[in-house]
Design a protein around this motif. Structure first.
Motif, short mmCIF file in Angstrom:
data_model
loop_
_atom_site.label_atom_id
_atom_site.label_comp_id
_atom_site.label_asym_id
_atom_site.label_seq_id
_atom_site.Cartn_x
_atom_site.Cartn_y
_atom_site.Cartn_z
N ALA A 34 -6.78 -11.76 6.67
CA ALA A 34 -8.10 -12.60 5.78
C ALA A 34 -7.91 -11.87 4.30
CB ALA A 34 -9.43 -12.15 6.36
N GLN A 35 -8.43 -13.03 3.48
CA GLN A 35 -8.26 -12.59 1.86
C GLN A 35 -8.88 -11.21 1.74
OE1 GLN A 35 -6.64 -14.84 -0.19
NE2 GLN A 35 -7.07 -13.42 -1.85
N ASP A 36 -10.06 -10.81 2.46
CA ASP A 36 -10.76 -9.81 1.87
C ASP A 36 -10.32 -8.48 2.69
OD1 ASP A 36 -11.51 -10.51 4.52
OD2 ASP A 36 -13.76 -9.89 4.01
N VAL A 37 -9.22 -8.71 3.42
CA VAL A 37 -8.77 -7.37 4.17
C VAL A 37 -7.47 -6.69 3.23
CG1 VAL A 37 -7.57 -6.52 6.12
CG2 VAL A 37 -9.21 -8.35 6.25
N GLU A 38 -7.71 -5.62 2.98
CA GLU A 38 -6.49 -5.01 2.07
C GLU A 38 -5.28 -4.64 2.97
OE1 GLU A 38 -7.56 -1.75 -0.38
OE2 GLU A 38 -9.50 -3.03 -1.22
N LEU A 39 -4.08 -4.58 2.54
CA LEU A 39 -3.15 -4.36 3.27
C LEU A 39 -3.11 -3.04 3.97
CD1 LEU A 39 -0.15 -5.21 4.17
CD2 LEU A 39 0.90 -4.21 2.23
N ALA A 40 -3.41 -2.03 3.41
CA ALA A 40 -3.31 -0.80 3.97
C ALA A 40 -4.70 -0.60 5.14
CB ALA A 40 -3.44 0.44 2.93
N ASN A 41 -5.53 -1.58 4.78
CA ASN A 41 -6.62 -1.33 5.87
C ASN A 41 -6.60 -2.24 7.19
OD1 ASN A 41 -7.86 0.44 4.26
ND2 ASN A 41 -8.95 -1.01 2.98
N PHE A 52 1.41 5.65 4.11
CA PHE A 52 2.77 5.59 3.70
C PHE A 52 2.41 4.13 2.65
CE2 PHE A 52 6.39 2.85 2.61
CZ PHE A 52 7.43 3.78 2.09
N LEU A 53 1.80 3.13 3.33
CA LEU A 53 1.47 1.93 2.27
C LEU A 53 0.53 2.21 1.04
CD1 LEU A 53 1.32 -0.73 5.10
CD2 LEU A 53 2.74 -0.66 3.39
N GLN A 54 -0.50 3.12 1.46
CA GLN A 54 -1.39 3.54 0.36
C GLN A 54 -0.91 4.29 -0.57
OE1 GLN A 54 -4.95 1.89 0.36
NE2 GLN A 54 -4.23 2.79 -1.66
N HIS A 55 0.01 5.46 -0.23
CA HIS A 55 0.62 6.35 -1.13
C HIS A 55 1.61 5.54 -2.03
CE1 HIS A 55 2.16 10.11 -2.52
NE2 HIS A 55 3.46 9.61 -2.20
N ARG A 56 2.31 4.62 -1.36
CA ARG A 56 3.28 3.86 -2.40
C ARG A 56 2.37 3.22 -3.39
NH1 ARG A 56 6.92 7.13 -1.44
NH2 ARG A 56 6.27 6.94 -3.81
N CYS A 57 1.57 2.29 -3.17
CA CYS A 57 0.74 1.71 -3.89
C CYS A 57 0.01 2.50 -5.04
CB CYS A 57 -0.59 1.09 -3.39
SG CYS A 57 0.29 -0.53 -2.50
N ASP A 58 -0.47 3.73 -4.79
CA ASP A 58 -1.23 4.84 -5.43
C ASP A 58 0.12 5.29 -6.56
OD1 ASP A 58 -3.33 4.41 -4.29
OD2 ASP A 58 -3.22 6.18 -3.13
N GLN A 59 1.05 5.36 -5.94
CA GLN A 59 2.31 5.94 -6.89
C GLN A 59 2.81 4.96 -7.95
OE1 GLN A 59 3.39 9.15 -7.05
NE2 GLN A 59 1.73 9.40 -5.83
N ASP A 60 2.45 3.72 -7.65
CA ASP A 60 2.89 2.52 -8.64
C ASP A 60 4.41 2.78 -8.78
OD1 ASP A 60 2.51 0.03 -9.83
OD2 ASP A 60 1.91 1.08 -11.72
N ASP A 61 5.35 3.17 -7.92
CA ASP A 61 6.65 3.14 -8.35
C ASP A 61 7.51 1.84 -7.77
OD1 ASP A 61 6.46 3.50 -5.46
OD2 ASP A 61 7.30 5.59 -5.38
N GLU A 62 8.84 2.05 -7.44
CA GLU A 62 9.54 0.95 -7.14
C GLU A 62 8.91 0.20 -6.02
OE1 GLU A 62 11.28 4.55 -6.93
OE2 GLU A 62 11.20 4.03 -8.96
N TRP A 63 8.57 1.42 -4.81
CA TRP A 63 8.18 0.76 -3.69
C TRP A 63 6.93 -0.13 -3.83
CZ3 TRP A 63 10.53 0.83 1.07
CH2 TRP A 63 11.55 1.85 1.11
#
Length: 83
Positions: A34-41, A52-63
């Motif tokens: 659903a639109q209101d569900v964040e990927l990592a949640n 892993f998903l949350q960390h990669r987003c937080d790092q804002d790197d190539e992943w």
């Protein structure tokens, strides 16, 4: 040291999921969010996958680019509701 550019296939491998094109397509089609569900949640991730998903987003790197691609794919139905 050579590091391979992250791809959707490599992301699926990192998440411990089948990474063949057909398996990715099946996963995307059967795990729409659903639109209101964040990927990592999303409820279908286990704790290490979620981290892993949350960390990669937080790092804002190539992943983060590939994680964002997965996010868009899993929100396709929410972006284009059926009439």
């Amino acid at each position: 040291m050579f590091e391979q550019q992250p791809t959707l296939e490599l992301l699926f491998q990192q998440l411990g999921l089948p990474a063949e094109a057909g398996a990715i397509e099946d996963f995307v089609n059967s795990h729409q969010l659903a639109q209101d569900v964040e990927l990592a949640n999303a409820v279908f991730w286990n704790a290490p996958q979620r981290e892993f998903l949350q960390h990669r987003c937080d790092q804002d790197d190539e992943w983060a680019i590939v994680v964002d691609e997965l996010n868009e794919l899993l929100h396709t139905d929410a972006q284009h509701p059926m009439s």
